[in-house]
Structure formats: structure tokens, C-alpha cells
Design an enzyme around this catalytic site. Structure first.
Site, PDB file in Angstrom:
ATOM      1  N   CYS A   1       1.057  -1.139  -0.055  1.00 23.91           N
ATOM      2  CA  CYS A   1       0.128   0.050  -0.093  1.00 23.91           C
ATOM      3  C   CYS A   1       0.729   1.378   0.116  1.00 23.91           C
ATOM      4  O   CYS A   1       1.969   1.299   0.409  1.00 23.91           O
ATOM      5  CB  CYS A   1      -0.834   0.124   1.223  1.00 23.91           C
ATOM      6  SG  CYS A   1      -1.759  -1.548   1.526  1.00 23.91           S
TER       7      CYS A   1
ATOM      8  N   ARG B   1       3.849   0.196  -6.334  1.00 24.99           N
ATOM      9  CA  ARG B   1       3.456  -0.692  -5.201  1.00 24.99           C
ATOM     10  C   ARG B   1       2.604  -1.674  -5.301  1.00 24.99           C
ATOM     11  O   ARG B   1       2.484  -2.710  -4.639  1.00 24.99           O
ATOM     12  CB  ARG B   1       3.525   0.135  -3.995  1.00 24.99           C
ATOM     13  CG  ARG B   1       4.672   0.995  -3.737  1.00 24.99           C
ATOM     14  CD  ARG B   1       4.444   2.117  -2.704  1.00 24.99           C
ATOM     15  NE  ARG B   1       4.308   1.454  -1.475  1.00 24.99           N
ATOM     16  CZ  ARG B   1       5.304   1.595  -0.550  1.00 24.99           C
ATOM     17  NH1 ARG B   1       6.457   1.923  -0.955  1.00 24.99           N
ATOM     18  NH2 ARG B   1       5.401   1.090   0.646  1.00 24.99           N
TER      19      ARG B   1
ATOM     20  N   TRP C   1      -3.906  -2.176  -1.096  1.00 22.96           N
ATOM     21  CA  TRP C   1      -3.847  -3.503  -1.572  1.00 22.96           C
ATOM     22  C   TRP C   1      -4.627  -4.370  -0.738  1.00 22.96           C
ATOM     23  O   TRP C   1      -4.242  -4.589   0.560  1.00 22.96           O
ATOM     24  CB  TRP C   1      -2.556  -4.265  -1.929  1.00 22.96           C
ATOM     25  CG  TRP C   1      -2.463  -5.751  -2.542  1.00 22.96           C
ATOM     26  CD1 TRP C   1      -2.994  -6.852  -1.954  1.00 22.96           C
ATOM     27  CD2 TRP C   1      -2.768  -5.799  -3.804  1.00 22.96           C
ATOM     28  NE1 TRP C   1      -2.869  -7.709  -2.915  1.00 22.96           N
ATOM     29  CE2 TRP C   1      -2.945  -7.332  -4.176  1.00 22.96           C
ATOM     30  CE3 TRP C   1      -2.440  -4.892  -5.112  1.00 22.96           C
ATOM     31  CZ2 TRP C   1      -2.800  -7.840  -5.510  1.00 22.96           C
ATOM     32  CZ3 TRP C   1      -2.469  -5.565  -6.440  1.00 22.96           C
ATOM     33  CH2 TRP C   1      -2.736  -6.989  -6.560  1.00 22.96           C
TER      34      TRP C   1
ATOM     35  N   ASN D   1      -0.912   0.929   6.275  1.00 21.25           N
ATOM     36  CA  ASN D   1      -0.396  -0.320   5.606  1.00 21.25           C
ATOM     37  C   ASN D   1       0.394  -1.155   6.506  1.00 21.25           C
ATOM     38  O   ASN D   1       0.941  -0.776   7.588  1.00 21.25           O
ATOM     39  CB  ASN D   1       0.825   0.622   4.818  1.00 21.25           C
ATOM     40  CG  ASN D   1       1.506  -0.523   3.978  1.00 21.25           C
ATOM     41  OD1 ASN D   1       0.829  -1.583   3.556  1.00 21.25           O
ATOM     42  ND2 ASN D   1       2.849  -0.116   3.449  1.00 21.25           N
ATOM     43  N   GLY D   2       0.000  -2.511   6.347  1.00 18.48           N
ATOM     44  CA  GLY D   2       0.540  -3.451   7.268  1.00 18.48           C
ATOM     45  C   GLY D   2      -0.657  -4.558   7.583  1.00 18.48           C
ATOM     46  O   GLY D   2      -2.027  -4.614   7.092  1.00 18.48           O
TER      47      GLY D   2
ATOM     48  N   GLU E   1      19.944 -21.932   0.045  1.00 18.15           N
ATOM     49  CA  GLU E   1      19.755 -20.572  -0.180  1.00 18.15           C
ATOM     50  C   GLU E   1      20.704 -19.763   0.439  1.00 18.15           C
ATOM     51  O   GLU E   1      21.318 -18.692  -0.104  1.00 18.15           O
ATOM     52  CB  GLU E   1      18.433 -20.120   0.173  1.00 18.15           C
ATOM     53  CG  GLU E   1      18.099 -18.666   0.152  1.00 18.15           C
ATOM     54  CD  GLU E   1      18.458 -17.945  -1.209  1.00 18.15           C
ATOM     55  OE1 GLU E   1      18.283 -16.647  -1.216  1.00 18.15           O
ATOM     56  OE2 GLU E   1      18.492 -18.700  -2.454  1.00 18.15           O
TER      57      GLU E   1
ATOM     58  N   LYS F   1      23.292 -16.993  -1.291  1.00 24.71           N
ATOM     59  CA  LYS F   1      23.608 -15.645  -1.043  1.00 24.71           C
ATOM     60  C   LYS F   1      24.952 -15.163  -0.901  1.00 24.71           C
ATOM     61  O   LYS F   1      25.531 -14.272  -1.220  1.00 24.71           O
ATOM     62  CB  LYS F   1      22.628 -15.213   0.268  1.00 24.71           C
ATOM     63  CG  LYS F   1      21.311 -15.214  -0.207  1.00 24.71           C
ATOM     64  CD  LYS F   1      20.746 -13.808  -1.136  1.00 24.71           C
ATOM     65  CE  LYS F   1      19.465 -14.142  -1.962  1.00 24.71           C
ATOM     66  NZ  LYS F   1      19.488 -14.976  -3.110  1.00 24.71           N
TER      67      LYS F   1
ATOM     68  N   GLU G   1      27.115 -15.291  -3.948  1.00 28.96           N
ATOM     69  CA  GLU G   1      26.608 -14.468  -4.823  1.00 28.96           C
ATOM     70  C   GLU G   1      27.419 -13.009  -4.677  1.00 28.96           C
ATOM     71  O   GLU G   1      27.722 -12.212  -5.857  1.00 28.96           O
ATOM     72  CB  GLU G   1      25.157 -14.321  -4.961  1.00 28.96           C
ATOM     73  CG  GLU G   1      24.209 -15.343  -5.424  1.00 28.96           C
ATOM     74  CD  GLU G   1      22.969 -14.996  -5.796  1.00 28.96           C
ATOM     75  OE1 GLU G   1      22.266 -14.972  -6.735  1.00 28.96           O
ATOM     76  OE2 GLU G   1      22.459 -14.780  -4.590  1.00 28.96           O
TER      77      GLU G   1
ATOM     78  N   HIS H   1      28.754 -38.093   4.936  1.00 28.62           N
ATOM     79  CA  HIS H   1      29.120 -38.614   3.728  1.00 28.62           C
ATOM     80  C   HIS H   1      29.978 -38.020   2.675  1.00 28.62           C
ATOM     81  O   HIS H   1      29.638 -37.897   1.668  1.00 28.62           O
ATOM     82  CB  HIS H   1      27.538 -38.679   3.174  1.00 28.62           C
ATOM     83  CG  HIS H   1      26.612 -39.804   3.863  1.00 28.62           C
ATOM     84  ND1 HIS H   1      26.898 -41.251   3.978  1.00 28.62           N
ATOM     85  CD2 HIS H   1      25.728 -39.563   4.682  1.00 28.62           C
ATOM     86  CE1 HIS H   1      26.072 -41.779   4.723  1.00 28.62           C
ATOM     87  NE2 HIS H   1      25.253 -40.565   5.054  1.00 28.62           N
TER      88      HIS H   1
ATOM     89  N   LYS I   1      20.091  -9.548 -13.134  1.00 24.91           N
ATOM     90  CA  LYS I   1      19.057  -9.938 -12.487  1.00 24.91           C
ATOM     91  C   LYS I   1      18.012 -10.659 -13.091  1.00 24.91           C
ATOM     92  O   LYS I   1      17.498 -11.640 -12.360  1.00 24.91           O
ATOM     93  CB  LYS I   1      18.264  -8.333 -12.221  1.00 24.91           C
ATOM     94  CG  LYS I   1      16.874  -8.466 -11.412  1.00 24.91           C
ATOM     95  CD  LYS I   1      17.267  -8.700  -9.870  1.00 24.91           C
ATOM     96  CE  LYS I   1      16.093  -8.769  -9.077  1.00 24.91           C
ATOM     97  NZ  LYS I   1      16.369  -9.334  -7.712  1.00 24.91           N
TER      98      LYS I   1
END
Length: 608
Positions: free
Chosen positions: A2, A27, A74, A98-99, A480, A484, A487, A503, A603
């Protein structure tokens, strides 16, 4: 996400409120509205749909007034319509929000028992009534807001406009961003510098927990304990750039901090927060009851999100899932006869390998679906079903908020699938959706550990290799987290299922090898502790990310422990992503790499 804007001026503000909201259209929103004060009285104009509908309403019924608030919404609690659109108002005040207010049901019941009535289905209207009750009991505006903020649970940014007071705005933030803009005899509040940039480049960014009292002549800022504080004045680059870094050093850091907000809005697409029921977003119709098998496919970070998704679907909906890296999906020649849904995960919706895999599945006659952040993308146009992640623009090459929004969408979809298939009861659905509603607050609490994580990063920056370990839901996070780190810091890192340590990878363990262990106190915690014991026995440097129960239970000497709150298991992949992102970010900062544009990476990978 929002959008919020508030203006206190000597000139009429309605037109400028709408202009600022236009700059926040990126947004995402489904309704909009403004409120101003005219001769001390509150007046609102609201409209469902795009801002042009609000502009048409204002052309028919203009608003004067030199102080006002505006909002693009939203929908989370309640359908997108004019009644649920912001601003919400009582006889004393109007607010924009908002939230997600997690405890709005309890507060609403309490207020209704005191005789307060509600016009909308939203959680936001509860905040307006709560402050109104404080004022009805004799509190002034700022005391009423301060007392009410202490009652709210969740993540939010708020702006208040008060009947009879044309020289007062009050704002507050916890989790969701809010900034103050300073002009010549006028002041502004906005969701980010983009909204404020037509009016001023002098911006103060509120910190988490701050609330602010604004008048024509100045402002007062208070922290979460109501102590007066100052926040530095910055010159915003909002006029030069479409998306601004705000008070963050890099876009990646800003996007990490946007996660409480964008996760909340993604949740709103998949869960009716008023009823606590899961749903397929956008009015699409799909029933998981006949789905026997799902084929999941993605690339990079999206692949790890899909791997978590497999755990979700198999655990909560009891649907068998296949998972492939998209670049392998077409070439493996796997029989697809018993696949009822092919689900692809992509931030951009343009990833070449994932798009080719979608087309391969479609050509095989399989129903296709995408979890995607760009609704106008090729994948979104070509898929049968579109499951949106409302992360907003992500500028940093290393995905952060897009990843956690993907996980949020997949978790909510798994709940919907479980309900359709009868593996989740009605009470079970309510329990899970109410747990999901806690995500913005819990992610915000994880962000509060940044100083501790920065200390861990200083140590990590002294090494050239690292291992990440996890079991169950934490296994994809280990991969992940390793991705990160490599990267953006260029440190070689690998993520493993903790049970695989003996192993092969255990051969790497010595006193120069940092080992990051992701281990909430879940069903497999004790087994993960055993793996940590193996690392400790060989001198490995352990960084443990766990919860309060895990901190009490683990007994690894010399382990460096980062403690998060206890939480339901469905939430851990999302919340535990945050410290892994911050660890990679601060390690990269320590090493002086280009955080937002790491070498050799793009990206969106639009070639095979």
C-alpha cells in the site's frame, strides 16, 4: 505494498495527494482514497480500482482543505471495494494504514463490547476506533495515539488526521516504512521518498517503532518507548531515481527491510484475513482435490523456494511433488502422464529456462501455474494460473524480498490445497492462516538482530569457504544461505542436508571452516544437534541460528548462537531467511564487493 501520503500545508492538498499516490502505483493497489479537513470537518473521497476512478470522483465532488491524507490499498482484510478503501474514519479522526494488525479480532470484540461500531471488514478501522476510544475517555490526540500503539500487534505504518485540528498530523511505523518530508511552511509523510519527491528532497526516515507529531512549523519524533529522538535529515535522490534507497546503504539492504510489508501484502492475496480462510488469488478458480502430483521447476533462488514449496505441499496437502532445475526439466525426458499441475517459480517471469520449461509442460497438455512477481511478464501471460508475489520492484541482483514472498505464496497455496483435499480441517486452516498472519511481525523481529548478525559477518569475512547445514524445511534454506553468500561476497559456500555431513563434507571441517547451522527447535532438532557435535569435535566454527527453545536445549560449547522467537514450523523457512540474507549482506559489505550488482550476474537471466 500500500501507499501512504499525508500533507499539511497552507494551500489545498487534494490534488497533490493524488499526484503523490500516482508515484506509488508501482507498489500495487486495488482501491484508493483521500481525506481532508474542511472548516474543521473530515471529508473523504474513495474509489475502487485505479486512481483515475478516484480522480473522477474528485472531479464530481472536489475537496478543498489544506491538510489531508491519502492511500492506495492492496486488500488484505476485506474485499477491494469502496467501503473497505482507506481512509477509514470515525467522528474524531481519519486514518490510513499499511500492514497487518494481528490482534484486530480481539481489539474489535473489545471495542464492540464498549459500543463502537464498524463499517468495514478491515483491520485498519480497528486502529481508528481504538484511538477514538482513548479520546472519548479524555486523552488528547498524541496521548491517544501513544496509548493505542502499545496495544497493536503486527507490522504497520499509520497516518492520522484529526477533526477540528488543521495543524496536526501523527504518523507511526513498525515494520512498514514511513518518512517525513520537510518543505517551506509545509510538511509531508509518505511511504517512501518517491511519494515525497515532487514536494521536497529533505527527508527524515523514521526508524522502527518511531511515531511522529507533525505541524506546519515542525515535528517531534518519539521512539518505541515514547522518548523524544532526532532522526537525521537526508537529501533524497527520489527525483533522480524511480526507486530510492532511502536511509539504506544499498538497495539490497532496503529490500531486506521491506519484507514485513511485502510479505503482508502477498498474504492478503492468498488469505482472507477477516475470515481466516485461504483462497486462490485474483478470482481464479482451481480445486486441488483432484491433483495427484505436482511438477515444480525454477532456477537459482526460485529453485530453493520451489524446494521449500515441495515440503509444504507434501507435508500439508499430501500431494507428491517432483522438482527439477528448470534447465534440466525439458531434457530429462521424465514421463509426465500422472502430473496434474506444473508449477513454476520466477521473480521476473522472463527467465529463459523456466519459460521454456513452462512451454514444454503446456505442450504436454499439463495445466500450468506460475508464482511470479511481474504480472505482465511472459510467464504470467502464458500460464493457466497466476499466483502473484507482491514484492514490488527488486533492484538488488541477489533476490531477498522476492524470495520470501515466493515462500509466503507457496505456504498459503499449500494450505489451500490441504483444505481442498481434506488433509486440513476448518479449524486447522484457521490455525495456519492465523500463524501466517504473524509473519510481518516475526520478520520484523528478525531484522532487529542485525547488529548481532553484523558481528558474525565480520568473522565470516575472514574466511574463503563456508558450509551451511539444515534439515527438513531448513535444508533448502541452507542452500539458499550459501548461494547468497557466494553471490555477493564471492566466498565459496555450500549448503547441505545436515544428515549428509558424514557422507563427505565432514572431510572439510577444521578450525578454519565456519559452519552455519539453521536449526529451529523442530522435529529434527536433536538430529541436527548431533551433526553439530560432529562439527564441534573437529574444531569447526559453528554459527547456530535457532529459536528460544533451541537456545535453551543446545549444549555445543563455543557455538555462536543467534536466537529468533519460537514460531510454528510453517513460518520458519520465511523468517529464518532474513538472518541468512543479512549475514551475506554484511559479509559482502565487509569485503567491499558490489552488493547490488555483483560481478558476472544479471537480475533476470533471459538466455539459456
Amino acid at each position: 505494498m500500500c501507499g501512504i501520503i499525508a500533507i499539511i500545508s497552507r494551500e489545498p492538498v487534494a490534488g497533490r495527494l493524488v499526484d503523490a499516490l500516482k508515484r506509488l502505483e508501482y507498489r500495487g493497489y486495488d482501491s484508493a482514497g483521500v481525506a481532508t479537513l474542511i472548516d474543521g470537518e473530515l471529508h473523504r473521497r474513495r474509489a475502487e480500482g485505479k486512481l483515475r476512478n478516484l480522480e473522477a470522483r474528485l472531479a464530481e465532488q472536489p475537496l478543498s482543505g489544506t491538510i489531508g491524507i491519502g492511500h492506495t490499498r492492496w486488500a488484505t482484510h476485506g474485499v477491494p471495494n469502496e467501503t473497505n478503501a482507506h481512509p477509514h474514519a470515525t467522528a474524531r479522526l481519519a486514518i490510513v494504514h499499511n500492514g497487518i494488525i494481528e490482534n484486530f479480532r480481539e481489539l474489535k470484540a473489545e471495542l464492540e463490547a464498549d459500543g463502537y461500531r464498524f463499517a468495514s471488514e478491515t483491520d485498519s478501522e480497528v486502529v481508528a476506533a481504538l484511538v477514538t476510544r482513548e479520546m472519548d475517555r479524555g486523552a488528547d490526540e498524541r496521548s491517544a495515539v501513544a496509548a493505542s500503539l502499545r496495544r497493536l500487534e503486527g507490522a504497520y505504518s499509520l497516518a492520522f488526521l484529526f477533526r477540528g485540528n488543521a495543524d496536526l498530523l501523527i504518523g507511526a511505523r513498525r515494520g512498514s516504512p514511513l518518512a517525513l518530508g520537510e518543505g517551506d511552511g509545509e510538511m509531508f509523510l509518505g511511504s517512501d521518498a518517491i511519494a515525497l519527491s515532487p514536494f521536497t528532497d529533505a527527508v527524515r526516515y523514521l526508524e522502527d517503532g518511531d511515531w511522529i507529531v507533525v505541524s506546519h512549523g515542525g515535528h517531534e519524533i518519539f521512539d518505541a518507548e515514547d522518548h523524544p529522538v532526532e532522526r537525521p535529515l537526508r537529501r533524497s535522490t527520489g527525483k533522480a531515481f524511480y526507486v530510492d534507497k532511502g536511509n539504506h546503504r544499498h538497495f539490497m539492504q532496503k529490500e531486506i527491510y521491506e519484507q514485513p510489508e511485502v510479505i503482508g501484502h502477498t498474504l492478503g492475496a492468498f488469505v482472507d484475513m477477516t475470515s481466516g480462510r485461504s483462497r486462490i488469488p485474483g478470482g481464479q478458480r482451481f480445486d486441488f482435490s483432484a491433483v495427484r502430483r505436482i511438477a515444480l521447476s525454477a532456477c537459482g533462488t526460485g529453485y530453493y523456494a520451489a524446494l521449500v514449496g515441495r515440503y509444504y505441499f507434501e507435508r500439508y496437502a499430501r500431494i507428491a511433488c517432483d522438482l527439477d532445475v528448470a534447465s534440466e526439466f525439458r531434457y530429462r525426458e521424465s514421463p509426465l502422464d500422472d502430473v496434474d499441475l506444473a508449477l513454476f517459480v520466477s521473480q521476473s517471469g522472463e527467465t529463459a529456462d523456466t519459460l521454456a520449461s513452462l512451454r514444454h509442460a503446456r505442450d504436454a497438455g499439463i495445466r500450468t501455474a506460475v508464482v511470479v512477481n511481474v504480472p505482465e511478464s511472459t510467464m504470467a501471460r502464458e500460464a493457466d494460473l497466476v499466483f502473484p508475489t507482491l514484492a514490488g520492484p527488486e533492484i538488488g541482483v541477489a533476490s531477498t524480498k522476492a524470495f520470501t514472498c515466493q515462500l509466503t505464496a507457496l505456504a498459503a497455496l499449500a494450505v489451500r490445497a490441504g483444505v481442498d483435499r481434506g488433509t486440513i480441517s476448518g479449524d486447522g486452516e484457521l490455525e495456519l492462516t492465523r500463524a501466517l498472519a504473524e509473519l510481518p511481525r516475526l520478520v520484523n523481529e528478525a531484522l532487529h538482530r542485525e547488529d548481532q548478525i553484523e558481528l558474525l559477518a565480520r568473522d565470516m569475512a575472514n574466511h574463503r569457504h563456508a558450509l551451511f547445514l539444515g534439515r527438513g524445511f531448513s535444508f533448502p534454506l541452507a542452500m539458499e544461505g550459501a548461494l547468497k553468500l557466494k553471490e555477493i561476497s564471492y566466498i565459496h559456500a555450500e549448503g547441505y542436508a545436515a544428515g549428509e555431513l558424514k557422507h563427505g563434507p565432514i572431510a572439510l571441517i577444521d578450525d578454519t571452516m565456519p559452519v552455519v547451522v539453521v536449526a529451529p527447535h523442530d522435529r529434527v532438532f536433536e538430529k541436527t544437534v548431533s551433526n553439530m557435535q560432529e562439527v564441534a569435535a573437529r574444531g569447526g566454527k559453528i554459527m547456530l541460528i535457532t529459536d528460544e527453545s533451541g537456545t535453551k536445549a543446545e549444549a555445543i560449547r563455543n557455538a555462536r548462537v543467534l536466537t529468533l522467537p519460537d514460531m510454528p514450523e510453517i513460518l520458519t523457512p520465511i523468517v529464518y531467511s532474513v538472518p541468512l540474507q543479512l549475514l551475506a549482506y554484511h559479509t559482502a559489505v565487509q569485503m567491499g564487493t558490489d552488493v547490488d550488482q555483483p560481478r558476472n550476474l544479471a537480475k533476470s537471466v533471459t538466455v539459456e
